[in-house]
Scaffold this motif. Structure first.
Motif, PDB file in Angstrom:
ATOM      1  N   ARG A 140      40.849  29.909  26.145  1.00  0.00           N
ATOM      2  CA  ARG A 140      41.767  31.056  26.045  1.00  0.00           C
ATOM      3  C   ARG A 140      42.807  30.829  24.958  1.00  0.00           C
ATOM      4  O   ARG A 140      43.177  31.754  24.224  1.00  0.00           O
ATOM      5  CB  ARG A 140      42.440  31.295  27.392  1.00  0.00           C
ATOM      6  CG  ARG A 140      41.500  31.834  28.465  1.00  0.00           C
ATOM      7  CD  ARG A 140      42.111  31.733  29.845  1.00  0.00           C
ATOM      8  NE  ARG A 140      41.128  31.998  30.883  1.00  0.00           N
ATOM      9  CZ  ARG A 140      41.105  31.407  32.066  1.00  0.00           C
ATOM     10  NH1 ARG A 140      42.026  30.506  32.384  1.00  0.00           N
ATOM     11  NH2 ARG A 140      40.172  31.697  32.943  1.00  0.00           N
ATOM     12  N   ALA A 144      42.973  33.272  21.689  1.00  0.00           N
ATOM     13  CA  ALA A 144      44.189  34.020  21.363  1.00  0.00           C
ATOM     14  C   ALA A 144      44.725  33.620  19.999  1.00  0.00           C
ATOM     15  O   ALA A 144      45.211  34.462  19.233  1.00  0.00           O
ATOM     16  CB  ALA A 144      45.243  33.775  22.444  1.00  0.00           C
ATOM     17  N   ILE A 718      42.462  45.727  26.532  1.00  0.00           N
ATOM     18  CA  ILE A 718      43.317  44.692  27.113  1.00  0.00           C
ATOM     19  C   ILE A 718      42.997  44.508  28.588  1.00  0.00           C
ATOM     20  O   ILE A 718      42.972  43.386  29.108  1.00  0.00           O
ATOM     21  CB  ILE A 718      44.802  45.052  26.903  1.00  0.00           C
ATOM     22  CG1 ILE A 718      45.148  44.990  25.415  1.00  0.00           C
ATOM     23  CG2 ILE A 718      45.714  44.112  27.693  1.00  0.00           C
ATOM     24  CD1 ILE A 718      46.497  45.555  25.064  1.00  0.00           C
ATOM     25  N   GLN A 722      41.212  40.930  30.592  1.00  0.00           N
ATOM     26  CA  GLN A 722      41.846  40.182  31.678  1.00  0.00           C
ATOM     27  C   GLN A 722      40.835  39.669  32.702  1.00  0.00           C
ATOM     28  O   GLN A 722      41.211  38.959  33.635  1.00  0.00           O
ATOM     29  CB  GLN A 722      42.881  41.058  32.396  1.00  0.00           C
ATOM     30  CG  GLN A 722      44.047  41.471  31.526  1.00  0.00           C
ATOM     31  CD  GLN A 722      45.016  42.388  32.246  1.00  0.00           C
ATOM     32  OE1 GLN A 722      45.594  42.025  33.272  1.00  0.00           O
ATOM     33  NE2 GLN A 722      45.183  43.597  31.732  1.00  0.00           N
ATOM     34  N   TRP A 728      42.779  37.105  27.970  1.00  0.00           N
ATOM     35  CA  TRP A 728      44.081  37.302  28.622  1.00  0.00           C
ATOM     36  C   TRP A 728      44.023  36.982  30.124  1.00  0.00           C
ATOM     37  O   TRP A 728      44.969  37.299  30.841  1.00  0.00           O
ATOM     38  CB  TRP A 728      44.576  38.737  28.435  1.00  0.00           C
ATOM     39  CG  TRP A 728      44.487  39.276  27.046  1.00  0.00           C
ATOM     40  CD1 TRP A 728      44.058  40.510  26.678  1.00  0.00           C
ATOM     41  CD2 TRP A 728      44.858  38.627  25.815  1.00  0.00           C
ATOM     42  NE1 TRP A 728      44.110  40.675  25.323  1.00  0.00           N
ATOM     43  CE2 TRP A 728      44.603  39.521  24.761  1.00  0.00           C
ATOM     44  CE3 TRP A 728      45.367  37.360  25.503  1.00  0.00           C
ATOM     45  CZ2 TRP A 728      44.840  39.208  23.425  1.00  0.00           C
ATOM     46  CZ3 TRP A 728      45.596  37.049  24.162  1.00  0.00           C
ATOM     47  CH2 TRP A 728      45.344  37.953  23.154  1.00  0.00           C
ATOM     48  N   ALA A 735      49.661  40.677  30.231  1.00  0.00           N
ATOM     49  CA  ALA A 735      48.648  41.630  29.783  1.00  0.00           C
ATOM     50  C   ALA A 735      48.728  42.948  30.551  1.00  0.00           C
ATOM     51  O   ALA A 735      48.465  44.013  30.000  1.00  0.00           O
ATOM     52  CB  ALA A 735      47.252  41.018  29.927  1.00  0.00           C
ATOM     53  N   LEU A 776      50.801  38.624  23.096  1.00  0.00           N
ATOM     54  CA  LEU A 776      49.891  38.136  24.134  1.00  0.00           C
ATOM     55  C   LEU A 776      49.332  36.766  23.747  1.00  0.00           C
ATOM     56  O   LEU A 776      49.206  35.872  24.596  1.00  0.00           O
ATOM     57  CB  LEU A 776      48.756  39.129  24.352  1.00  0.00           C
ATOM     58  CG  LEU A 776      49.102  40.377  25.149  1.00  0.00           C
ATOM     59  CD1 LEU A 776      47.906  41.327  25.204  1.00  0.00           C
ATOM     60  CD2 LEU A 776      49.545  40.027  26.562  1.00  0.00           C
ATOM     61  N   VAL A 780      49.679  33.225  25.835  1.00  0.00           N
ATOM     62  CA  VAL A 780      48.619  32.263  26.139  1.00  0.00           C
ATOM     63  C   VAL A 780      49.017  30.873  25.668  1.00  0.00           C
ATOM     64  O   VAL A 780      48.873  29.878  26.382  1.00  0.00           O
ATOM     65  CB  VAL A 780      47.300  32.696  25.475  1.00  0.00           C
ATOM     66  CG1 VAL A 780      46.256  31.597  25.590  1.00  0.00           C
ATOM     67  CG2 VAL A 780      46.774  33.975  26.116  1.00  0.00           C
TER      68      VAL A 780
END
Length: 868
Positions: A140, A144, A718, A722, A728, A735, A776, A780
């Motif tokens: 992640r 990101a 978005i 998730q 996210w 998020a 975002l 992360v």
């Protein structure tokens, strides 16, 4: 911002090949051309089966893959496009004992960049759930980070024991492309590797094979804690675009020279080149057994080792020492966990640091290695970091800001030399403070305010105060001017109030010949004629820095309905009364309610209960890392939701690279334009609710049709991201607010550019969405590394104490009595020592300290020369 597709996952206890998932993988990775199917049998008699299949025989390939996997083989396919003539080797069939498989020379072109994240674990075992989750956490962060740098979205896959990212590329199969891909993997590994998860640096070669998704990863035996798992494709973007060449080159170029390994790990050693006899003598002295006879390999002399010296589980032939024709020596192990081990590491492992050995014959010197006793005597390797290092921040997307904001941010960054993200956060929050009273955003009956909360993290000395002074110049001038005007206004109000009270008292005390009912009727008539008392002018306080929630509510009652909570060193606020243990939850909930709806309840013993509407608060708090760690580790603030409403940023420091710039920023054209616009907005009349001079009722901004379509697409992307395994998934609280943040930021952009606007255009949504994506990615990066467990902080404090005291041993009694205050309880001390032992900074000394024939206390050897 594409929507991602997620496939179903079969129960792990019945993991078996999935033909549909295999077909899906083939369609995504190789929709045409010749594909090599390769199966490795690792149990019993080891062998390799292989076959080549054209597009018309994909069904035969699927059937063969299912059968081979069911028979116990690990099944793979080629990563990149192959020369179609290879079909002639084993045409649309599998050769059980294949003598030839694809090599780099057989690759026609590079189509894919594989980023393979491997959890560290014993050889020939499957990963545990915890190890797999660790790979996802690292994934992640990488996802990101590259997204914030403008990379297109990849295919995300689970290999069964780790995580894969497959980025489209379009590169020739040549040495330059090989070195480029190798540099990209090295750069990512330097930034994201930790003790638990490694970026596989060895997957740069063109003929790299890849797990065939839809087959079962079957390393070792399947156990309840480390089961065999089905490999699968987890996420697929709507559009697969190649990574632009310049982005690949930029990432590879970021690898600092000191971090860039020599070609093949080779290095000169000593004043003269070693002979083959010297190498053989070195390996004998080191106890490294050689498999077979030394022989030539790719132009070098190679000694294949029976076991890797850095990990004995890496078996025969998987590690080797070699010597180039020019005398350079090298070491290589095929396993990714040893990818950063080279000749210099092997030499130091055997003979100690370079300064403590003879240069000619490699014989070990009698000099000390420089390590403290205890821990260093029990470990050949450097200690692991106590915490995962913070990955570098992606560049702040200044180009996402509207021109009037972006130019002011750029000018401030160029003159003050503070990080661009600090400048951006300051100016955006300043714009929110000026705009929030003039508009809301309405979409399908839902209202979003223009109030923004920003939290910026930076070391002391990052010039946060200097940036805020420029960004809030017009606000400060407005507040000073209004305070000067407030004096005469308040004096006039007091005179009017005194006159009113005199008149009112005269009416109440007036005596006349009348009955009680007539007196009551007369008094009521005269009081009505007198009218309401004069209204006290609101105190023009625009800023507050360290209020309690009650203090903020009081300010809203007696002051302006639109204020800013700004502080360039918010440790005072975080550590103050508002955030004390007894008030933290109440303060967080109250501030969240103001962000959501701009309202609050006030219940006081003397005044009764009141509800207040139409208030606005914008906020920008700048905190130092030590304060940020405390805030981000606080369960109340993270779980309640206040932090999730904040736009997070922790930019890379510019300290040490800030030459003085002779320029008066207040006279810079871009800064003057920004301040003129802010001043005009602050002077612009506010719209209030009917019969109220305190309750704001700003007009609504609506989205154009194109803007709404783009916002819906961004919102849905978005939301999809998730899901478990998505970029996210680890920052869902942030998020979940991202759609609202896009609307708020786009609204601020619109009002700043055109205070009379009634519609939000598509461009404002697009720019706001890019900015939210960056925030975002920051969430992360920050949340994954800045939340530090108490035992780790205590371990750091204990190690710092040893360093200051020049101690190379920790005695439990002394530490409890004289050590850091945080570890002066036995439980805290034991937990901290467990961290130091686990990471190699300390090792128990057998027997401890003995007094009067009895063991009185425990002792650990500790090393502190290397900064954790």
């Amino acid at each position: 911002m594409s929507r991602l597709h997620e496939s179903a996952v079969p129960p792990q206890e019945t993991a078996r090949p999935d033909p549909a998932e295999i077909r899906r993988a083939l369609e995504l990775l190789h929709p045409s051309g010749v594909v090599e199917l390769r199966a490795l049998f690792q149990r019993g008699r080891k062998r390799t089966a292989a076959g080549y299949f054209d597009a018309e025989h994909r069904g035969d390939l699927v059937d063969a893959a299912v059968k081979l996997n069911a028979d116990g083989a690990a099944v793979y396919l080629n990563l990149n496009a192959l020369d179609p003539q290879l079909l002639g080797r084993y045409a649309n069939r599998v050769e059980a004992y294949a003598q030839a498989t694809a090599t780099d020379a057989n690759v026609a072109r590079r189509n894919w960049l594989l980023i393979d994240l491997d959890p560290v674990r014993p050889k020939d075992t499957s990963a545990t759930a915890e190890q797999l989750e660790a790979a996802k956490v690292t994934g992640r962060a990488i996802y990101a980070w590259v997204q914030a740098r403008g990379w297109p979205k990849p295919i995300v896959a689970e290999s069964g024991n780790g995580l894969h990212f497959l980025f489209r590329v379009d590169l020739p199969n040549d040495d330059a492309s090989r070195d480029l891909i190798k540099g990209v993997l090295e750069a990512l590994a330097v930034r994201f590797d930790d003790a638990g998860v490694k970026v596989d640096r060895s997957v740069f070669n063109a003929a790299r094979i890849l797990k065939l998704y839809g087959t079962v990863a079957n390393k070792g035996d399947s156990t309840p804690t480390a089961p065999w798992r089905l490999s699968r494709i987890a996420l697929v973007p709507d559009e697969l675009r190649p990574v632009p060449l310049e982005l690949l080159q930029a990432l590879a170029a970021e690898l600092r020279p000191a971090e860039r390994p020599r070609a093949n790990g080779a290095a000169h050693d000593g004043a003269r080149a070693w002979s083959e006899a010297d190498v053989t003598a070195f390996l004998t002295r080191a106890g490294l057994e050689v498999v077979g006879e030394p022989g030539p390999h790719d132009g070098a002399m190679r000694w294949k080792l029976k076991a890797c010296p850095f990990n004995p589980e890496h078996g025969p032939g998987e590690a080797a020492v070699f010597q180039m024709p020019d005398g350079r020596l090298g070491f290589k192990c095929q396993h990714s966990s040893c990818a950063d081990r080279h000749w210099a590491d092997l030499r130091e492992l055997v003979d100690g640091p370079k300064e403590g050995r003879h240069s000619e014959n490699g014989q070990k010197s009698s000099k000390s290695s420089g390590c403290s006793r205890g821990a260093s005597e029990n470990s050949k390797f450097a200690p692991e970091p106590l915490r995962r290092p913070m990955p570098p921040a992606a560049p702040y997307p200044t180009d996402s800001l509207p021109e009037i904001l972006g130019e002011a941010v750029t000018a401030t960054h160029e003159v003050i030399r503070a990080p661009a993200a600090i400048c951006g956060q300051s100016f955006l929050a300043a714009a929110s403070l000026a705009a929030q009273a003039h508009a809301d955003v309405e979409i399908d009956g839902r209202i979003e305010l223009l109030s923004l909360f920003a939290l910026t993290i930076g070391e002391s000395g990052e010039r946060k105060s200097a940036v805020d002074a420029v960004a809030l110049l017009a606000h400060r001038e407005f507040e000073r001017r209004r305070m000067r005007e407030f004096g005469p206004e308040f004096a006039e109000f007091e005179n009017a109030r005194a006159a009113y009270e005199t008149a009112r008292n005269s009416i109440l005390k007036k005596k006349a010949k009348e009955s009680p009912s007539e007196a009551q009727e007369r008094i009521g008539y005269e009081l009505k004629k007198l009218g309401p008392p004069p209204l006290e002018p609101p105190k023009p306080i625009l800023f507050t820095a360290t209020p309690t929630l009650e203090g903020l509510h009081k300010l809203f009652v007696s002051g302006l309905p639109s204020v800013g909570l700004f502080h360039d060193d918010a440790g005072e606020f975080v550590g103050g009364h508002a955030m004390s243990d007894e008030n933290r939850l109440k303060s967080a909930a109250g501030l969240s309610k103001l962000w959501d709806r701009g309202e609050f309840d006030r219940v006081r013993a003397g005044d009764g209960a009141n509800k207040y509407f139409g208030r606005r608060v914008a906020s920008h708090l700048m905190v130092q890392p030590v304060v940020a760690e405390r805030v981000l580790s606080d369960e109340i603030l993270t779980q309640q939701g206040l932090l999730a409403r904040a736009l997070l940023g922790w930019p890379t420091s510019t300290i040490g690279d800030r030459p003085y710039v002779e320029r008066d920023l207040t006279q810079h054209p871009a800064v003057r334009r920004f301040n003129d616009r802010i001043g005009a907005l602050l002077a612009r009349p506010w719209r209030f609710a009917e019969d109220s001079q305190h309750e704001l009722a700003p007009p609504a901004l609506h989205l154009t049709a194109d803007a709404k379509r783009l916002w819906v697409a961004a919102h849905d992307a978005i939301e999809a991201d998730q899901r478990d395994g998505g970029p996210w998934a680890n920052v869902r609280p942030w998020a979940s607010k991202a759609g609202a943040q896009i609307l708020r930021i786009a609204g601020v952009f619109t009002v700043i550019e055109d205070p009379d606007a009634t519609m939000i255009e598509r461009d404002a949504i697009a720019r706001a969405a890019r900015l939210v994506d960056w925030h975002l990615a920051e969430a992360v990066r920050i949340v994954g590394t800045a939340t530090v467990p108490t035992e780790v902080r205590n371990a750091e404090a204990l190690l710092d104490w040893c360093r200051r005291e020049r101690r190379d041993a920790i005695y439990s009694r002394q530490a409890l009595q004289f050590g850091p205050s945080a570890i002066r309880s036995l439980d805290a001390f034991n937990a901290a020592m467990a961290v130091l032992e686990r990471t190699g900074w300390a090792a128990p000394i057998e027997g401890g300290a003995v007094i009067d024939g009895k063991q009185r206390r425990r002792v650990w050897g500790v090393r502190w020369e290397l900064t954790p």
